[in-house]
Design an enzyme around this catalytic site. Sequence first.
Site, PDB file in Angstrom:
ATOM      1  N   LEU A 107       0.854  -1.180   0.000  1.00 23.04           N
ATOM      2  CA  LEU A 107       0.000   0.000   0.000  1.00 23.04           C
ATOM      3  C   LEU A 107       0.891   1.232   0.000  1.00 23.04           C
ATOM      4  O   LEU A 107       1.950   1.247   0.631  1.00 23.04           O
ATOM      5  CB  LEU A 107      -0.906   0.006   1.239  1.00 23.04           C
ATOM      6  CG  LEU A 107      -1.914  -1.131   1.345  1.00 23.04           C
ATOM      7  CD1 LEU A 107      -2.585  -1.109   2.707  1.00 23.04           C
ATOM      8  CD2 LEU A 107      -2.949  -1.039   0.242  1.00 23.04           C
ATOM      9  N   ASP A 108       0.463   2.261  -0.673  1.00 24.11           N
ATOM     10  CA  ASP A 108       1.167   3.529  -0.704  1.00 24.11           C
ATOM     11  C   ASP A 108       1.291   4.078   0.716  1.00 24.11           C
ATOM     12  O   ASP A 108       0.448   3.816   1.576  1.00 24.11           O
ATOM     13  CB  ASP A 108       0.354   4.492  -1.600  1.00 24.11           C
ATOM     14  CG  ASP A 108       1.060   5.804  -1.782  1.00 24.11           C
ATOM     15  OD1 ASP A 108       0.800   6.713  -0.966  1.00 24.11           O
ATOM     16  OD2 ASP A 108       1.852   5.914  -2.718  1.00 24.11           O
ATOM     17  N   ALA A 109       2.321   4.859   0.974  1.00 23.95           N
ATOM     18  CA  ALA A 109       2.523   5.430   2.310  1.00 23.95           C
ATOM     19  C   ALA A 109       1.339   6.280   2.762  1.00 23.95           C
ATOM     20  O   ALA A 109       1.040   6.355   3.949  1.00 23.95           O
ATOM     21  CB  ALA A 109       3.799   6.260   2.343  1.00 23.95           C
ATOM     22  N   ASP A 110       0.633   6.906   1.820  1.00 26.06           N
ATOM     23  CA  ASP A 110      -0.490   7.772   2.170  1.00 26.06           C
ATOM     24  C   ASP A 110      -1.790   7.015   2.386  1.00 26.06           C
ATOM     25  O   ASP A 110      -2.831   7.634   2.609  1.00 26.06           O
ATOM     26  CB  ASP A 110      -0.695   8.834   1.088  1.00 26.06           C
ATOM     27  CG  ASP A 110       0.479   9.800   1.019  1.00 26.06           C
ATOM     28  OD1 ASP A 110       1.122  10.026   2.062  1.00 26.06           O
ATOM     29  OD2 ASP A 110       0.747  10.310  -0.077  1.00 26.06           O
ATOM     30  N   THR A 111      -1.763   5.686   2.282  1.00 21.83           N
ATOM     31  CA  THR A 111      -2.984   4.898   2.454  1.00 21.83           C
ATOM     32  C   THR A 111      -2.891   4.039   3.705  1.00 21.83           C
ATOM     33  O   THR A 111      -1.824   3.818   4.257  1.00 21.83           O
ATOM     34  CB  THR A 111      -3.246   3.989   1.240  1.00 21.83           C
ATOM     35  OG1 THR A 111      -2.160   3.080   1.105  1.00 21.83           O
ATOM     36  CG2 THR A 111      -3.395   4.782  -0.033  1.00 21.83           C
TER      37      THR A 111
END
Length: 171
Positions: A107-111
């Site tokens: 998962l992306d760091a922002d998710t």
Amino acid sequence: MNEPAGIRLQKVLAQAGVASRRAAEDLIFRGRVEVNGAVVTEQGLRVDPASDVIRVDGKRIPPQRAHLYVVLNKPRGVVSTLADPQGRPTVADYLGRRGRLFHVGRLDADTEGLLLLTNDGDFAQRMAHPSFEVPKTYVAEVAGQITEATLKKLRAGVVLEDGPVKADRTK
């Protein structure tokens, strides 16, 4: 047709963290691997990692350990990696010492959301590789209104930093 018993030696070496499968084949070819005291140079030998004594350069590899499956609710701001050279928080910060694990997808760091980690390479391959068609659901919260044109673009595919992706379904 019945498959011979046991697991291919190069796979056992890879699962033990000795080397990749290809590098393990090279170790075998060079005569650096022993099984039950006998040097092995042929590829494809099947072994029982629970009972066979396997050595590389004279050092015994540890017996096969049980598979471990971890489900983590990854918080926003945490990087989906086990080590980050930039010093950002990683999923490893939430796991403690559990041996050699790797994540299934990321998962992306922002998710935030569910992330699977395991030491079972076969399981990870079946879950992550597109050929196995394991469905995944993502819920994204965005600012503003989502139009039908935006959904159509997602279904057609977009290019991210690590390559193209497309949604099978959107709503």
